[in-house]
Scaffold this motif. Structure first.
Motif, PDB file in Angstrom:
ATOM      1  N   VAL A 171      -0.008  -6.675  21.452  1.00  0.00           N
ATOM      2  CA  VAL A 171      -0.655  -7.094  20.204  1.00  0.00           C
ATOM      3  C   VAL A 171      -0.072  -6.263  19.070  1.00  0.00           C
ATOM      4  CG1 VAL A 171      -2.819  -7.309  18.955  1.00  0.00           C
ATOM      5  CG2 VAL A 171      -2.748  -7.741  21.419  1.00  0.00           C
ATOM      6  N   ARG A 198      -4.914   0.607  20.127  1.00  0.00           N
ATOM      7  CA  ARG A 198      -3.683  -0.143  20.351  1.00  0.00           C
ATOM      8  C   ARG A 198      -3.793  -0.926  21.653  1.00  0.00           C
ATOM      9  NH1 ARG A 198       1.089   1.041  18.150  1.00  0.00           N
ATOM     10  NH2 ARG A 198       0.329   3.126  17.667  1.00  0.00           N
ATOM     11  N   GLU A 199      -3.427  -2.215  21.607  1.00  0.00           N
ATOM     12  CA  GLU A 199      -3.458  -3.075  22.781  1.00  0.00           C
ATOM     13  C   GLU A 199      -2.041  -3.521  23.109  1.00  0.00           C
ATOM     14  OE1 GLU A 199      -6.105  -6.297  22.249  1.00  0.00           O
ATOM     15  OE2 GLU A 199      -7.864  -5.044  21.860  1.00  0.00           O
TER      16      GLU A 199
END
Length: 490
Positions: free
Chosen positions: A209, A205-206
């Motif tokens: 994003v 997970r970013e």
């Protein structure tokens, strides 16, 4: 010739004659017809896997050995992975191989020969992996406090998935990503290992994003209860190594509370049931909210206390600061007084010196004699007196200049004296009993004025004096039903 004995018949003259192929086929028919399908128990030895996909081995026990073969089409349906030293029960049929005049067991299914054999195989694997360090406590990772996405590796059907989902929804609703697998039977271990590895291959997970498929924050590997054979997929080496290599923390929840598999040792934390695994994965939302509210209240109270304490200290410091205008006025008055005294003292000093000089002059000889005898000395003394008078005048002027009072030394002296006074006041307050009374305590004195320190010294009906921080009040003691409790009637 007539007396010759009769000839003997040829031995086995009536036994039918067979060719090699005929007798081989006859033996094969006899074996296959007499035995049909059989189940043979023994230990696998001389195991070989050929490039054609066929498996060749022997089954032995204390009294004999029989050859066995598994054709390529039956390998996927065996039920276990054969290896040397494994005690099994092989199901199949007996057949012969005519070209070598030998018989063999054509195996279609294998199963472990009781729990003893399974446990021995599991123990050997456990010892080997323990030597490699896969069970070390130093490898265990903490479970995230509040994961956003929870990955689940289990069957898509059954109560396990339902229990996990309902528990998470009840405690703290979080997203659940399921990777459905078979949890027992042929191929189950490979599917479980592939699921754990697949979750780790997902992108992390970013921030900022948005993605529909990201790596979970924690994994739950679970299944319901069952027999030891049903749980063997979670004792498979491929599953254990996949869990050990996982970058995502893993919670194992296999079987019931009393069931133990090797995946429990290699995972980061073991849960006794799938429901308990869900409880370990997420906290209770209501408890978190209550804890946050409690902490916020404590923080607000602490800030108020700090502010009140600082305000009291500031007020005390302000009260201790001296009146600067009064100090300046007093200094000005002292300066004026000393300036006036200097103005008077200097002419008086000069007058006294002049009088002394005149007195000395009267005792001198006649001027003519002095001029004749001591002219040079008189001139020297006159010059000395003149120099002394000038030096004295200069010294008085310098002393007068140095006595001018400035505000900076006065302020420094005031601050020093105030600091000493504040320190002495703090020490005095620390040992004062009034400081204890200001914190809510009360001093109890009897009629003679002596302090009452224990309940044993308090007699029912006795009159006492309660000393508070801001005053005193009278009270009467009353004994309650409990001897350890004494009430006060104000």
């Amino acid at each position: 010739m007539d007396d010759a004995p009769p000839s003997q018949p040829a031995p086995f003259g009536n036994v039918p004659e067979y060719s090699v192929s005929e007798i081989s086929r006859a033996i094969k028919r006899t074996l296959e017809g007499a035995f049909g399908r059989v189940r043979v128990r023994g230990e696998i030895t001389e195991f070989k896997r050929y490039a054609s996909g066929h498996l060749y081995f022997s089954l032995k026990d204390e009294g004999g050995k029989i050859s066995g073969v598994v054709w390529r089409g039956s390998v996927s349906r065996l039920g276990l992975i054969p290896e040397n030293g494994l005690e099994i029960i092989a199901s199949g049929r007996v057949s012969s191989y005519g070209e070598r005049s030998s018989y063999q067991l054509i195996v279609e299914k294998m199963e472990y020969a009781g729990e003893g054999a399974l446990l021995a195989r599991i123990e050997r694997l456990r010892q080997r992996l323990a030597e490699e360090g896969l069970f070390d406590a130093a490898r265990k990772r903490p479970i995230p406090r509040l994961p956003q996405l929870i990955g689940v590796v289990t069957s898509a059907h059954g109560a396990v998935l339902h229990d996990i989902r309902t528990t998470i929804a009840r405690r703290f609703p979080r997203d659940v990503l399921l990777w459905p697998v078979a949890v027992q039977g042929e191929g189950a271990a490979a599917q479980i290992a592939a699921a754990v590895d697949g979750f780790n291959r997902l992108p992390p997970r970013e921030p900022g994003v948005t993605s529909d498929l990201v790596r979970p924050d924690v994994l739950i590997v679970a299944r319901g209860g069952g027999s030891l054979e049903d749980l063997m997929a979670f004792n498979d080496e491929s599953v254990l190594r996949a869990v050990a290599a996982s970058a995502i923390p893993v919670i194992s929840a296999v079987g019931h509370e009393t069931d133990t598999t090797l995946v429990d040792f290699v995972s980061d934390i073991r849960a006794p049931t799938p429901t308990a695994a869900a409880e370990l994965a997420v906290p209770v939302r209501d408890e978190l909210m209550a804890d946050l509210a409690h902490r916020a209240a404590r923080m607000s109270s602490a800030l108020n206390r700090i502010g009140q304490t600082a305000r009291l200290r500031l007020d005390r410091a302000a009260r201790g600061v001296p009146d600067l205008p009064s100090l300046l006025d007093a200094g000005r008055m002292r300066l004026d007084d000393r300036s006036h005294r200097l103005d008077i003292a200097l002419p008086a000093l000069l007058e006294r010196r002049r009088a002394s000089l005149i007195s000395a002059e009267r005792h001198l000889p006649a001027p003519a004699a002095l001029l004749s005898d001591h002219g040079a000395r008189l001139k020297l003394r006159a010059a000395s007196l003149t120099a002394a008078a000038a030096a004295m005048t200069h010294a008085m002027e310098m002393r007068l200049a140095r006595t001018r009072l400035s505000a900076a030394p006065l302020n420094a002296l005031c601050r020093e004296r105030q600091a000493r006074l504040t320190g002495l006041a703090g020490q005095l307050k620390a040992v004062s009993p009034m400081a204890v009374l200001e914190r809510g305590y009360v001093l109890v004195r009897d009629a003679r004025g002596a302090p009452v320190a224990r309940a044993d010294g308090a007699k029912p009906g006795a009159h006492v004096t309660l000393v508070f921080a801001d005053g005193e009040t009278g009270a009467t003691l009353d004994r309650r039903a409990n001897p350890a409790q004494t009430a006060l009637d104000l």
